[in-house]
Scaffold this active site. Structure first.
Site, PDB file in Angstrom:
ATOM      1  N   PRO A  63       2.863  -8.910  44.379  1.00  0.00           N
ATOM      2  CA  PRO A  63       1.598  -8.913  45.126  1.00  0.00           C
ATOM      3  C   PRO A  63       0.612  -7.867  44.617  1.00  0.00           C
ATOM      4  CG  PRO A  63       3.478  -8.363  46.573  1.00  0.00           C
ATOM      5  CD  PRO A  63       3.998  -8.424  45.187  1.00  0.00           C
ATOM      6  N   SER A  84      -0.662  -4.015  39.787  1.00  0.00           N
ATOM      7  CA  SER A  84      -1.267  -5.342  39.595  1.00  0.00           C
ATOM      8  C   SER A  84      -2.608  -5.240  38.867  1.00  0.00           C
ATOM      9  CB  SER A  84      -1.430  -6.067  40.928  1.00  0.00           C
ATOM     10  OG  SER A  84      -2.121  -5.260  41.837  1.00  0.00           O
ATOM     11  N   SER A  85      -3.431  -4.230  39.196  1.00  0.00           N
ATOM     12  CA  SER A  85      -4.719  -4.143  38.504  1.00  0.00           C
ATOM     13  C   SER A  85      -4.514  -3.746  37.041  1.00  0.00           C
ATOM     14  CB  SER A  85      -5.686  -3.186  39.210  1.00  0.00           C
ATOM     15  OG  SER A  85      -5.068  -1.965  39.431  1.00  0.00           O
ATOM     16  N   ALA A  86      -3.543  -2.890  36.781  1.00  0.00           N
ATOM     17  CA  ALA A  86      -3.270  -2.521  35.379  1.00  0.00           C
ATOM     18  C   ALA A  86      -2.741  -3.731  34.618  1.00  0.00           C
ATOM     19  CB  ALA A  86      -2.247  -1.380  35.323  1.00  0.00           C
ATOM     20  N   ALA A  87      -1.858  -4.511  35.239  1.00  0.00           N
ATOM     21  CA  ALA A  87      -1.273  -5.667  34.550  1.00  0.00           C
ATOM     22  C   ALA A  87      -2.349  -6.718  34.255  1.00  0.00           C
ATOM     23  CB  ALA A  87      -0.141  -6.267  35.378  1.00  0.00           C
ATOM     24  N   ASP A 100      -0.358   3.831  34.376  1.00  0.00           N
ATOM     25  CA  ASP A 100      -0.162   2.420  34.741  1.00  0.00           C
ATOM     26  C   ASP A 100      -0.461   1.509  33.544  1.00  0.00           C
ATOM     27  OD1 ASP A 100       0.105   3.571  37.222  1.00  0.00           O
ATOM     28  OD2 ASP A 100      -1.351   2.302  38.241  1.00  0.00           O
TER      29      ASP A 100
HETATM   30  C1  MEV Z   1      -1.279   4.652  40.689  1.00  0.00           C
HETATM   31  O1  MEV Z   1      -0.315   3.685  40.312  1.00  0.00           O
HETATM   32  C2  MEV Z   1      -0.963   5.976  40.051  1.00  0.00           C
HETATM   33  C3  MEV Z   1      -1.957   7.097  40.380  1.00  0.00           C
HETATM   34  O2  MEV Z   1      -1.436   8.291  39.799  1.00  0.00           O
HETATM   35  C4  MEV Z   1      -3.338   6.805  39.831  1.00  0.00           C
HETATM   36  C5  MEV Z   1      -3.409   6.869  38.306  1.00  0.00           C
HETATM   37  O3  MEV Z   1      -2.545   7.492  37.675  1.00  0.00           O
HETATM   38  O4  MEV Z   1      -4.392   6.334  37.776  1.00  0.00           O
HETATM   39  C6  MEV Z   1      -2.065   7.316  41.874  1.00  0.00           C
END
Ligand code: MEV
Length: 310
Positions: free
Chosen positions: A83, A90-93, A133
Site C-alpha cells: 500500500p 511506495s513513493s520512492a518505488a 529510500d
Molecule cells: C522515510 O522512509 C525515511 C525518512 O528518513 C525520510 C528520508 O530519509 O527521506 C523519514
C-alpha cells in the site's frame, strides 16, 4: 520516446535503523524486500496515471519524473504489492521505477543515475529527504548510508552541507515481518516536524546523534550475523524515534505486542502511522499477533534485486 511500451519494477524497502536522523546526514541501514511496484509507460495524448489525468495537484512524484525527462504526454500505469503511505517506500518505488522506464525509453538506463534523479525528485516533492529510500529501491539488497565512503561504496550524494555515501552491504538470511497499521502517513510533514524540533532543541539534536551512533552499531551487528544484537538495537531505535515524536499509539501497540516473539521491533519509515517491522525467528506467531492487534502483516523476504526492466 518511441511508440512502444516500457515496463520496469522496483522493490519496497524496509529501514532497519536510522530513519529521520539520516535526513540530517546521519547513517541509516535498510533492505529491499520481495514486494514490488510495477510501472509501464507508453506515449499518449495526455499524461495520466492509471487512467486519471495528471494535474498540478495530484500525483506530484509522477509529474516531477516526467518533467525531469522532458517527456511528452505519457500514460503511466502502476500496480503495487504494497500500500502507499505504508512506510515501505511506495513513493520512492514509483519514482525509481518511472525514472528507469523513462531512461530505458531513451536508451540510457543506469542504476546510479536513476538513484540520483529519484533523490532529486523526492527532495522537490517532499521538501527535505535523504537518499535512503530511493537508493534502496534502485539498488535492492542491503544499503548502508554514511558520511564516509568505504568498502562496497555505490555512489555519493551531496545536498547543501550534507553528504551521504551509499554502500551495498551483505544481508544474512533473516526474517522480517512488517505490520501495516492501516493508517497511511505522508512523509513530508513528519520530516518537517522533526526538523522543527531539532532546530529548537539540543535534546532533539542529541537524539538524532544517538540514532546515528546506534545505527553504526546495528550495521556491525548485521555484518556479524548477530541478530539478537541487531534486534536489541532496533528496539532501542524505536524508543528514540518515539521521543522524537514520530511514533503513534498504533505503532507502539504493534511493537510492544510482537516483542515477546522477536529479537526486536520498531517503526519503519517516516512513522506517524505507516508500518512497524519485527526481526524474528517466529514469523507465523508475529503475523498472528499483528493481525490480532488490527494490523496487516507482510513477510519481508530479503536479498531481492533493485530496479529492473520487466
Ligand atoms: C522515510 O522512509 C525515511 C525518512 O528518513 C525520510 C528520508 O530519509 O527521506 C523519514
Amino acid at each position: 520516446m518511441s511508440d512502444r511500451a516500457w515496463s520496469t519494477s522496483a522493490p519496497a524497502k524496509v529501514i532497519l535503523l536510522g530513519e529521520h536522523a539520516v535526513v540530517f546526514g546521519k547513517p541509516a541501514l535498510s533492505v529491499a524486500i520481495g514486494l514490488r511496484l510495477r510501472c509501464q509507460i507508453r506515449p499518449s495524448n495526455v499524461s495520466t496515471l492509471n487512467g486519471i489525468s495528471l494535474t498540478q495537484q495530484n500525483y506530484s512524484y509522477v509529474s516531477a519524473c516526467l518533467a525531469k525527462h522532458n517527456a511528452g504526454p505519457t500514460a503511466v500505469v502502476t500496480d503495487s504489492d504494497f500500500p502507499s503511505g505504508s512506510g515501505l517506500g511506495s513513493s520512492a518505488a514509483v519514482t525509481v521505477a518511472l525514472l528507469a522506464a523513462l531512461s530505458s525509453a531513451e536508451g540510457r538506463l543506469r542504476e546510479d543515475v536513476v538513484a540520483k534523479e529519484a533523490f532529486e525528485v523526492e527532495c522537490e516533492v517532499q521538501g527535505r529527504a535523504s537518499p535512503i529510500d530511493t537508493s534502496t529501491c534502485a539498488h535492492g539488497g542491503g544499503i548502508l548510508v554514511k558520511k564516509e565512503g568505504s568498502d562496497g561504496l555505490l555512489w555519493e550524494i551531496v545536498k547543501d552541507t550534507r553528504r551521504w555515501c551509499v554502500h551495498d552491504i551483505k544481508v544474512p538470511s533473516m526474517t522480517l515481518v512488517v505490520g501495516f497499521t492501516g493508517k497511511a502517513a505522508p512523509t513530508g510533514p513528519l520530516v518537517a516536524k522533526v526538523k522543527r524540533y531539532v532546530d529548537r532543541s539540543t535534546f532533539a539534536r542529541d537524539i538524532i546523534d544517538e540514532i546515528g551512533d546506534i545505527t553504526l552499531d546495528g550495521a556491525a551487528q548485521l555484518a556479524k550475523g548477530d541478530l539478537e544484537g541487531l534486534g536489541r538495537t532496533m528496539t532501542k531505535d524505536h524508543k528514540l524515534l518515539a521521543i522524537l515524536g514520530v511514533s503513534s499509539p498504533e505503532l507502539d501497540k504493534l511493537v510492544a505486542s510482537v516483542l515477546p516473539h522477536s529479537y526486536g521491533a520498531k517503526l519503519t519509515g517516516a512513522g506517524g502511522g505507516g508500518s512497524m517491522v519485527a526481526l524474528t525467528d517466529q514469523p507465523q506467531k508475529v503475523m498472528e499477533v499483528i493481525r490480532r492487534k488490527g494490523g496487516q502483516p507482510f513477510v519481508g523476504v530479503t536479498g531481492v534485486p533493485g530496479v529492473r526492466i520487466e
